[in-house]
Design an enzyme around this catalytic site. Structure first.
Site, PDB file in Angstrom:
ATOM      1  N   ASP A 180      81.603  45.841  25.442  1.00 44.80           N
ATOM      2  CA  ASP A 180      81.272  44.419  25.280  1.00 44.80           C
ATOM      3  C   ASP A 180      79.784  44.171  25.519  1.00 44.80           C
ATOM      4  O   ASP A 180      79.399  43.337  26.339  1.00 44.80           O
ATOM      5  CB  ASP A 180      82.124  43.549  26.210  1.00 44.80           C
ATOM      6  CG  ASP A 180      82.106  42.068  25.799  1.00 44.80           C
ATOM      7  OD1 ASP A 180      81.621  41.761  24.688  1.00 44.80           O
ATOM      8  OD2 ASP A 180      82.566  41.229  26.591  1.00 44.80           O
ATOM      9  N   ASP A 215      74.262  38.816  11.126  1.00 50.98           N
ATOM     10  CA  ASP A 215      72.893  38.461  10.760  1.00 50.98           C
ATOM     11  C   ASP A 215      72.901  37.263   9.821  1.00 50.98           C
ATOM     12  O   ASP A 215      73.913  36.572   9.695  1.00 50.98           O
ATOM     13  CB  ASP A 215      72.178  39.667  10.137  1.00 50.98           C
ATOM     14  CG  ASP A 215      72.943  40.257   8.953  1.00 50.98           C
ATOM     15  OD1 ASP A 215      73.767  39.528   8.352  1.00 50.98           O
ATOM     16  OD2 ASP A 215      72.720  41.437   8.619  1.00 50.98           O
ATOM     17  N   GLU A 243      80.039  43.886  16.615  1.00 53.74           N
ATOM     18  CA  GLU A 243      79.710  42.975  15.518  1.00 53.74           C
ATOM     19  C   GLU A 243      80.945  42.650  14.678  1.00 53.74           C
ATOM     20  O   GLU A 243      81.666  43.542  14.253  1.00 53.74           O
ATOM     21  CB  GLU A 243      78.632  43.579  14.617  1.00 53.74           C
ATOM     22  CG  GLU A 243      78.110  42.612  13.571  1.00 53.74           C
ATOM     23  CD  GLU A 243      76.865  43.129  12.860  1.00 53.74           C
ATOM     24  OE1 GLU A 243      76.179  42.321  12.211  1.00 53.74           O
ATOM     25  OE2 GLU A 243      76.576  44.347  12.954  1.00 53.74           O
ATOM     26  N   HIS A 274      77.875  40.673  18.814  1.00 58.92           N
ATOM     27  CA  HIS A 274      76.591  40.853  18.116  1.00 58.92           C
ATOM     28  C   HIS A 274      76.557  39.869  16.945  1.00 58.92           C
ATOM     29  O   HIS A 274      76.943  40.193  15.818  1.00 58.92           O
ATOM     30  CB  HIS A 274      76.483  42.304  17.620  1.00 58.92           C
ATOM     31  CG  HIS A 274      75.171  42.628  16.975  1.00 58.92           C
ATOM     32  ND1 HIS A 274      74.123  43.196  17.661  1.00 58.92           N
ATOM     33  CD2 HIS A 274      74.736  42.469  15.698  1.00 58.92           C
ATOM     34  CE1 HIS A 274      73.102  43.384  16.831  1.00 58.92           C
ATOM     35  NE2 HIS A 274      73.457  42.946  15.633  1.00 58.92           N
TER      36      HIS A 274
END
Length: 499
Positions: free
Chosen positions: A467, A88, A476, A416
């Site tokens: 995946d 993020d 992630e 991710h």
């Protein structure tokens, strides 16, 4: 898979004369199972992909751009820089500080083996320690987070585009955060050791700040997620409390300063702070195992007799990971992977592997072994266990998949990670809005930007990895996964003559 499990057990249960061939301190004979040097290079490069702030001319991850250039401006504090912890656009101070502690420890223990990668590793540490200096610029205050996690997670956008609130959160005497402050002190102290010879003035600045921050952490006690729960939870709550960070921080300050004050602190407070707790999970939240290993070094290597009991505490943790001994408490998958938790399990694989190799180094120096329920375990055997874990991560597993992006022929393609999954600014100059990016999140297309060196959360207990970008538990990457891996890879690359 049963065969792989048997081979794993065979590798770690061989008599030490055979294990020495596999993982001795002296160079290995025969071909290496993996290109550990290449993996080392990539594991350090990953940190450049996580950078926040104004990128330098030396930036090698060219698809990233400047971001977060006004961080801290809302409260008139410069908080530009540092790292995004994972996929993020948040700067979470607790895992960021731990990542820097572990990256610095990797350099402290194995930097002498890194050769051409040493400067890159130092640069990665400095990018983080510079930020931590900014975050601790005001006495009795640590700025512990930049960004509103709930708002950030409601968007899927590049860091270069982000327009979510960059709210700043802090701990201070009225909102104590002993855990995050003591971890920050540990990171600053560990980083000071990295620069002690190459930049003594910077090292002195780091250790002076570490002392001040630790004093604040110890004086104003409290768990940071108590008052800041709506903002830091459920992302990085401090589940284990702050006692482990106080012991960990004191251990790092003792190592960085050799000041007997910190030795006395450890002796007087160790038991109260949980030195002998049997928690065998070492990661961004719980530091007890790392503290035990670090303090045991003072006894094993520096002969500080007053800390003799920490050899037993460290042995207890190490023995919990040795298969086939009466003290084995660790779960392994059928393919041989150490398995602690389903969410980002690879962080425990890399941190445990690092501690195994580091403790093996201390034991070898002191010509000592570990007694695991009466079974003598040598440094070579600990190295064999660690190497098997790293090999699994790099592709020696039932899926034949490397869990490091960009290493090997088969690796995760749909991680991710916002910046990696969206077109770069160079490829797509127009802004990509908050909700527009979700098309990429749920797409089955490979990420357009390869985040080389990123290690993902890893497979599940059945050694399977789908995946899928939306599967953040397994797909992630995070800075605290890579940080201890850097040291482990440096050791392995050197031991096979690749460095």
């Amino acid at each position: 898979m049963a065969l792989l499990r048997c081979l794993f057990l065979l590798a770690v249960l061989l008599p030490h004369r055979n294990a020495a061939v596999v993982a001795a301190a002296s160079p290995h004979h025969g071909p290496a199972p993996h290109d550990y040097r290449d993996a080392l290079t990539k594991s350090i490069l990953f940190f450049e992909g996580q950078r926040s702030g104004k990128l330098p001319p030396s930036q090698r991850v060219s698809w990233r751009g400047d971001s977060g250039l006004s961080d801290g401006s809302s409260i008139k504090v410069d908080l530009v820089g540092g790292y995004y912890d994972a996929g993020d656009n948040m700067k979470f101070g607790f895992p960021l500080a731990f990542s820097m502690t572990m990256l610095a420890w990797s350099v402290v223990e194995f930097g002498g083996l890194m050769k051409g990668e040493l400067q890159h590793a130092r640069d990665a540490v400095r990018w983080g320690s510079d930020y931590l200096l900014k975050a601790t610029a005001h006495p009795d205050t640590v700025y512990v987070q930049v960004g509103d996690a709930n708002r950030d997670h409601a968007c899927w956008e590049r860091p270069e585009d982000m327009d979510t609130p960059r709210t700043v959160y802090k701990v201070d005497p009225s909102t104590p955060g002993t855990d995050v402050a003591a971890e920050t002190a540990a990171a600053l102290a560990a980083a000071s050791l990295v620069f002690r010879k190459s930049d003594p003035a910077y090292a002195s600045r780091l250790v002076a700040r570490a002392k001040r921050v630790f004093e604040f952490a110890d004086k104003h006690r409290g768990t940071y997620s108590t008052r800041l729960s709506p903002y830091v939870c459920p992302y990085y709550c401090s589940y284990s409390g702050y006692q482990d960070e106080l012991l960990w921080g004191a251990a790092w300050l003792h190592r960085a300063t050799k000041n007997p004050t910190y030795l006395s602190y450890i002796q007087m407070n160790g038991q109260v702070l949980g030195a002998d707790e049997q928690d065998n999970t070492f990661g961004w939240d719980n530091k007890h195992a790392g503290a035990r290993i670090l303090i045991a070094k003072a006894f094993l290597v520096q002969k500080v007799a007053a800390l003799h009991e920490y050899k037993g505490h460290a042995d207890s943790f190490i023995c919990s990971m040795v298969p086939g001994t009466p003290t084995d408490q660790t779960q392994y998958t059928r393919g041989g992977l150490l398995f602690k938790l389903s969410d980002s399990n690879m962080q425990y694989v890399t941190s445990s592997s690092f501690l195994l190799l580091t403790y093996a180094k201390y034991l070898a120096f002191s010509k000592t072994t570990v007694s695991c329920g009466g079974a003598a375990v040598t440094p070579a055997r600990l190295r064999a266990i660690a190497r098997q874990q790293v090999d699994y991560l790099l592709g020696s597993n039932p899926m034949g998949m490397s869990y490091m992006v960009g290493y090997g022929a088969k690796y995760p393609r749909r991680i991710h990670h916002r910046a990696s999954s969206l077109p770069s600014v160079a490829a797509h100059p127009a802004r990509i809005g908050c909700s527009q990016g979700f098309t990429a999140l749920y797409s089955g297309v490979a990420n357009p930007n390869v985040l080389v060196g990123a290690v993902v959360g890893g497979p599940n207990l059945q050694d399977q990895f789908p995946d899928q970008r939306s599967d953040h538990e397994h797909s992630e990457p995070a800075t605290y996964i890579n940080a201890p891996l850097v040291g482990a890879l440096a050791y392995l690359a050197h031991s096979y003559g690749q460095l």
